[in-house]
Design a protein around this motif. Sequence first.
Motif, PDB file in Angstrom:
ATOM      1  N   LEU A 137       0.697  -1.217  -0.051  1.00 38.52           N
ATOM      2  CA  LEU A 137       0.049  -0.080  -0.202  1.00 38.52           C
ATOM      3  C   LEU A 137       0.801   1.001   0.136  1.00 38.52           C
ATOM      4  O   LEU A 137       0.635   2.189  -0.847  1.00 38.52           O
ATOM      5  CB  LEU A 137      -0.887   0.115   1.252  1.00 38.52           C
ATOM      6  CG  LEU A 137      -2.045  -1.207   1.173  1.00 38.52           C
ATOM      7  CD1 LEU A 137      -2.959  -0.933   2.576  1.00 38.52           C
ATOM      8  CD2 LEU A 137      -2.676  -1.375  -0.099  1.00 38.52           C
ATOM      9  N   ASP A 138       1.855   1.245   0.757  1.00 38.98           N
ATOM     10  CA  ASP A 138       2.901   2.193   0.696  1.00 38.98           C
ATOM     11  C   ASP A 138       3.386   2.677  -0.573  1.00 38.98           C
ATOM     12  O   ASP A 138       3.583   3.854  -1.080  1.00 38.98           O
ATOM     13  CB  ASP A 138       3.997   2.184   1.823  1.00 38.98           C
ATOM     14  CG  ASP A 138       4.615   3.381   2.127  1.00 38.98           C
ATOM     15  OD1 ASP A 138       3.926   4.021   2.562  1.00 38.98           O
ATOM     16  OD2 ASP A 138       5.617   3.724   1.695  1.00 38.98           O
ATOM     17  N   ILE A 139       3.834   1.710  -1.343  1.00 39.11           N
ATOM     18  CA  ILE A 139       4.343   1.586  -2.786  1.00 39.11           C
ATOM     19  C   ILE A 139       3.141   2.565  -3.668  1.00 39.11           C
ATOM     20  O   ILE A 139       3.603   3.235  -4.308  1.00 39.11           O
ATOM     21  CB  ILE A 139       5.000   0.723  -3.210  1.00 39.11           C
ATOM     22  CG1 ILE A 139       6.271   0.160  -2.574  1.00 39.11           C
ATOM     23  CG2 ILE A 139       5.253   0.558  -4.862  1.00 39.11           C
ATOM     24  CD1 ILE A 139       6.704  -1.127  -2.629  1.00 39.11           C
ATOM     25  N   TYR A 140       2.052   2.022  -3.562  1.00 37.08           N
ATOM     26  CA  TYR A 140       0.916   2.367  -4.527  1.00 37.08           C
ATOM     27  C   TYR A 140       0.895   3.740  -4.169  1.00 37.08           C
ATOM     28  O   TYR A 140       0.697   4.585  -4.692  1.00 37.08           O
ATOM     29  CB  TYR A 140      -0.294   1.663  -4.323  1.00 37.08           C
ATOM     30  CG  TYR A 140      -0.115   0.297  -5.445  1.00 37.08           C
ATOM     31  CD1 TYR A 140      -0.571   0.708  -6.599  1.00 37.08           C
ATOM     32  CD2 TYR A 140      -0.022  -1.018  -4.893  1.00 37.08           C
ATOM     33  CE1 TYR A 140      -0.716  -0.324  -7.465  1.00 37.08           C
ATOM     34  CE2 TYR A 140       0.196  -1.881  -6.034  1.00 37.08           C
ATOM     35  CZ  TYR A 140      -0.419  -1.510  -7.252  1.00 37.08           C
ATOM     36  OH  TYR A 140      -0.422  -2.781  -7.995  1.00 37.08           O
ATOM     37  N   GLY A 141       0.750   4.098  -2.748  1.00 37.55           N
ATOM     38  CA  GLY A 141       0.698   5.483  -2.366  1.00 37.55           C
ATOM     39  C   GLY A 141       1.551   6.564  -2.841  1.00 37.55           C
ATOM     40  O   GLY A 141       1.409   7.565  -3.257  1.00 37.55           O
ATOM     41  N   GLN A 142       2.771   5.976  -2.730  1.00 37.55           N
ATOM     42  CA  GLN A 142       3.845   6.885  -3.575  1.00 37.55           C
ATOM     43  C   GLN A 142       3.642   7.061  -4.986  1.00 37.55           C
ATOM     44  O   GLN A 142       3.595   8.319  -5.368  1.00 37.55           O
ATOM     45  CB  GLN A 142       5.234   6.163  -3.346  1.00 37.55           C
ATOM     46  CG  GLN A 142       5.615   6.188  -1.711  1.00 37.55           C
ATOM     47  CD  GLN A 142       7.104   5.592  -1.861  1.00 37.55           C
ATOM     48  OE1 GLN A 142       8.087   5.825  -2.490  1.00 37.55           O
ATOM     49  NE2 GLN A 142       7.180   4.675  -0.540  1.00 37.55           N
ATOM     50  N   MET A 143       3.306   6.062  -5.837  1.00 41.49           N
ATOM     51  CA  MET A 143       2.907   6.155  -7.065  1.00 41.49           C
ATOM     52  C   MET A 143       1.513   7.276  -7.122  1.00 41.49           C
ATOM     53  O   MET A 143       1.579   8.068  -8.278  1.00 41.49           O
ATOM     54  CB  MET A 143       2.444   5.060  -7.682  1.00 41.49           C
ATOM     55  CG  MET A 143       3.516   3.827  -7.801  1.00 41.49           C
ATOM     56  SD  MET A 143       3.252   2.636  -8.745  1.00 41.49           S
ATOM     57  CE  MET A 143       1.917   1.840  -8.341  1.00 41.49           C
ATOM     58  N   TYR A 144       0.647   7.145  -6.125  1.00 38.56           N
ATOM     59  CA  TYR A 144      -0.338   8.237  -6.513  1.00 38.56           C
ATOM     60  C   TYR A 144       0.135   9.592  -5.862  1.00 38.56           C
ATOM     61  O   TYR A 144      -0.764  10.562  -6.014  1.00 38.56           O
ATOM     62  CB  TYR A 144      -1.728   7.789  -5.591  1.00 38.56           C
ATOM     63  CG  TYR A 144      -2.350   6.635  -5.852  1.00 38.56           C
ATOM     64  CD1 TYR A 144      -2.446   6.209  -7.289  1.00 38.56           C
ATOM     65  CD2 TYR A 144      -2.635   5.481  -5.144  1.00 38.56           C
ATOM     66  CE1 TYR A 144      -2.998   5.273  -7.574  1.00 38.56           C
ATOM     67  CE2 TYR A 144      -3.434   4.476  -5.481  1.00 38.56           C
ATOM     68  CZ  TYR A 144      -3.607   4.127  -6.732  1.00 38.56           C
ATOM     69  OH  TYR A 144      -4.235   3.378  -7.083  1.00 38.56           O
TER      70      TYR A 144
END
Length: 326
Positions: free
Chosen positions: A109-116
């Motif tokens: 989730l953290d990686i996706y959050g960074q992508m967002y």
Amino acid sequence: MDLAIETNGLTKKYGSLTAVNRLDLRVKRKTIHGFLGPNGAGKTTTIKILVGLLKPNEGTVRVLGQELHGDKTAGFLNSFYEQADSRLSIGYMPELPKFPKHLKGSELLDIYGQMYGMTQQHRNEQIPKLIELVGLKGRENDLIGKYSKGMQQRIGIAQTLLNNPELVILDEPSLGLDPVGMVEVREVVKEIAKEGRTVLVSSHLLFEVEQICTDVTIINRGTALVSDTLQRVSGLIEGPAMLHVEVAKTSDKIVNAVKKLPSVTSVVQTGNTLRIQMKTHEDTRAQVSQEITMSGGIIIGMSQKTSNLEDVFIQLIHKDQGEKPR
Ligand SMILES: Nc1ncnc2c1ncn2[C@@H]1O[C@H](COP(=O)(O)OP(=O)(O)OP(=O)(O)O)[C@@H](O)[C@H]1O
Ligand SMILES: [Mg+2]
């Protein structure tokens, strides 16, 4: 009508195969809309068009009030990375998502959050809430490789919610799950709709859609057969119910007693299972179980067969064409 999704004459061809055929899909805002159809009906193709992963051959698409066509559609392709800047707010979970097994749930989730483009502070606030929402609290630091299929689907749903989207599109979120996993996913889907979101959820299982959706579109061979509130669609398809009862030991006395019930049309006995055809679609399980018990039977299991998609199609196509079903 306030629509989150509106397609008109949407058509997508793969070579000579028309996967989506002049589809008019209307999804009202703040509804949980079931997109129901058998394998190969065109659900995934439609969804991929809605999220910009595929371009239609013909037709128009409006998502959250914005028209997608021509080159604008291609802009959606990068939506995973650009959503933070986009005016559109869509969360999307593909069919059978695959996540890196070596990551922990919270890391994913953290990686996706960074992508967002979410700030670290925003991620730190948001991710624990989402983990709790999808029922993974306490398991967020386990590797995804150790998650059950149901847990993987739920972390996938959490991922779709990271940017707090107004519209969430889930492609068969309970595919491949056992009954417990399916119930858990259904609960999460109901939960995410509570904050005024619109949810489009595809499925090939009627009973699943019946349990969570407010509205439903049934699609077959790329075309919508019916689209309405669940209540009205259910009214169209309800037929007589079939009850399967497993008893410890059958006897003529039990079979005859059940046959005599006014709500029963016929009883077929196979081993210790009674297949009971009812006259209506009403729930008569209590009545039947009382009769069996009074005749000295011990019930081991009982299930009421709900209409399946095939029945629905046969009925709808029959109505459509005015022919007798084969
Ligand atoms: N990339 C592709 N190339 C060629 N044909 C395709 C492609 N993707 C899908 N199809 C075909 O298009 C039709 C619709 O497929 P689609 O995956 O949209 O259906 P679906 O309703 O999602 O089915 P399922 O329940 O199996 O997921 C099917 O006949 C399928 O074989
Ligand atoms: Mg599909």
